[in-house]
Design an enzyme around this catalytic site. Structure first.
Site, mmCIF file in Angstrom:
data_model
loop_
_atom_site.group_PDB
_atom_site.id
_atom_site.type_symbol
_atom_site.label_atom_id
_atom_site.label_comp_id
_atom_site.label_asym_id
_atom_site.label_seq_id
_atom_site.Cartn_x
_atom_site.Cartn_y
_atom_site.Cartn_z
ATOM 1 N N ASP A 78 0.813 -1.211 0.000
ATOM 2 C CA ASP A 78 0.000 0.000 0.000
ATOM 3 C C ASP A 78 0.846 1.261 0.000
ATOM 4 O O ASP A 78 2.016 1.253 0.384
ATOM 5 C CB ASP A 78 -0.951 0.017 1.194
ATOM 6 C CG ASP A 78 -0.239 0.009 2.536
ATOM 7 O OD1 ASP A 78 0.736 -0.754 2.674
ATOM 8 O OD2 ASP A 78 -0.655 0.753 3.445
ATOM 9 N N GLU A 145 0.107 -1.261 5.615
ATOM 10 C CA GLU A 145 1.207 -0.831 6.485
ATOM 11 C C GLU A 145 1.030 0.617 6.907
ATOM 12 O O GLU A 145 1.315 0.989 8.051
ATOM 13 C CB GLU A 145 2.541 -1.016 5.755
ATOM 14 C CG GLU A 145 3.775 -0.775 6.616
ATOM 15 C CD GLU A 145 4.255 0.677 6.618
ATOM 16 O OE1 GLU A 145 5.129 0.998 7.445
ATOM 17 O OE2 GLU A 145 3.754 1.480 5.798
#
Length: 483
Positions: A78, A145
């Site tokens: 991400d 994350e």
């Protein structure tokens, strides 16, 4: 031909461009996760995908390396999605508009996602290669994350055999990280009441010109937090002119120092001149205060096209909202007493949103000392609770503690000295990394974090250094080839 097709290493930039075509903001990783699974199938690589969309690949060793211990490479899928105020891109549906000036790769009007897209590109380029010699590789691709390390927290790694890992989520070449702060997010809700306003003139007030930045890496730079500045400006105006507050918002991610914030206020027509005069005064004050850190800071004030009555905050709710914004702590709270220059504890008010019936605030809180992290959470809770609000804690992750006995660290240092003729920097970082969570899942994990130069991550000025990307890739390959 791709925008990056002439850049070296070709396969690294090929994969970086390919994944940049796929929207992959936090909580929207399914498409990029499926892309990784398809890559594994095409290259006959054993692959696992879980319900969170984390992916693990196990790549067979090169000929002659079968008996070597596995090496784990890890990064996250991400990215932080930020864009300029005038950008028309929909980052949930569209890919990035990559550009290069020959020195850097960047994305037009948005964040680049070099954090941590370059890790994905490195791993895919190595996994597909038949020329790079390497031991068995175990590749970990995590999700979410940037919003609390939820992928690393939920991932099952019981299939792994390795205990030595290179985390590829750092942004400064030649600086190898061996510890990081832990963190947590707080989501505060303060109930508000609304009433119908009188007939007023409506104005848009915006905080602009800020640099923003990563709330771990840049929190010590003294940059302005647009959400905090907005609260301060509104309180200063209220001392002299009564106004009604209709809308207020700022920031998009709790781990990005907010670079914009806005409010819609209503005033009596004859009071607008007084507001403008106060804003001119505050602009001068703020430019002096942030001259060395955010010199372009500006308060914009312009008349709205809307007119008439609106449902605005009750007077007591307005008082509570502004008190909360002023009272909540922000920025660096403590510096480390054991590591010179390292931030120990901080918090960042990254998201501000005035909804119909409550004010929503989201903080990212970081500390390398667990008790200090808990103390800052308690401070936020006490202030919000005293005003009648509530606080929810999410995404709690542990600090990654320094490992005294290491195999990976001395090998990294020796190789860097051999290849570049100088000693690398080995240090801890205030930003969060997934290594702490993964160390709880992989027994006796021995880990170092590394990466190429990426400037101004989590901002629309993010840039990936091309030559640094090449050097770090060459270093990584050499590390894997060494027995």
């Amino acid at each position: 031909m791709g925008v990056l097709s002439d850049l070296e290493p070709k396969r690294v930039f090929y994969y970086f461009e390919e994944i940049s075509k796929i929207p992959h903001g936090s909580y929207h990783e399914k498409e990029i996760s499926d892309y990784l699974v398809n890559f594994a199938k095409e290259h006959d690589i054993l692959c696992y995908q879980d319900e969170l969309y984390n992916v693990v690949m196990q790549v067979s060793a090169s000929e002659g390396y079968e008996q070597e211990k596995p090496v784990i490479l890890q990064g996250h899928m991400d990215m932080v999605c930020e864009k300029t105020a005038d950008s028309d891109i929909d980052m949930e549906k569209e890919g990035l508009r990559l550009e290069t000036d020959g020195q850097y790769v960047y994305a037009k009007d948005t964040t680049l996602g070099g954090d941590d897209g370059i890790a994905i590109a490195y791993m895919l380029a190595i996994a597909e290669s038949e020329e790079i010699a390497h031991p068995p590789l175990e590749l970990i691709f995590t999700v979410s994350e940037e919003v609390g390390m939820e992928g690393a927290n939920g991932i099952d790694l019981s299939m792994l055999k390795g205990h030595q890992m290179l985390n590829l989520d750092s942004e400064e070449e030649g600086i190898f990280l061996t510890s990081c702060a832990g963190g947590i997010s707080t989501r505060s809700r303060l109930p508000i009441g609304r009433i119908q306003s009188d007939e007023l003139d409506w104005y848009e007030l915006e905080i602009t010109g800020l640099l923003g930045g990563h709330s771990g890496c840049e929190i010590d730079k003294g940059r302005a937090n647009a959400n905090k500045i907005l609260g301060r400006v509104l309180e200063e105006i209220r001392k002299e002119v009564a106004f009604s507050l209709y809308e207020m918002e700022g920031g998009k991610k709790d781990n990005a120092i907010p670079l914009f914030a806005r409010a819609c206020i209503g005033v009596e027509r004859e009071e607008s001149v007084a507001v403008e005069r106060k804003i001119t005064e505050l602009n001068s004050v703020l430019k002096k205060e942030y001259a060395g850190a955010d010199s372009d800071i500006a308060i914009q004030f312009r008349k709205s096209e809307e007119a008439g009555r609106k449902m605005v905050l009750e007077e007591q709710s307005l008082s509570d909202v502004l008190l909360l914004l002023l009272a909540l702590p922000d920025g660096v709270q403590n510096m480390s007493t054991s590591v010179e220059g390292l931030v120990e504890t901080s918090l960042n008010l990254g998201i501000l949103l005035l909804k119909e019936d409550h004010l929503f605030l989201q903080h990212s809180i970081r500390s390398s000392v667990t008790s200090k992290k808990q103390y800052v959470v308690k401070r936020v809770q006490l202030i919000v609770n005293r005003l009648g609000g509530s606080v929810e804690c999410t995404g709690d992750y542990p600090a990654w503690e320094y490992k005294e006995e290491s195999v990976v660290r001395p090998k990294i240092i020796a190789l860097y000295e051999e290849m570049y003729g100088k000693t690398p920097v080995v240090e801890g970082i205030h930003a969060g990394l997934e290594c702490g969570l993964l160390a709880g899942k992989i027994s006796n994990l021995d880990c170092v974090s590394m990466g190429p130069d990426i400037l101004d991550i989590h901002t629309t000025q993010e840039r990936l250094d091309i030559e640094s990307t090449k050097r770090v890739y060459e270093f990584l390959i050499e590390y894997l080839q060494r027995r």
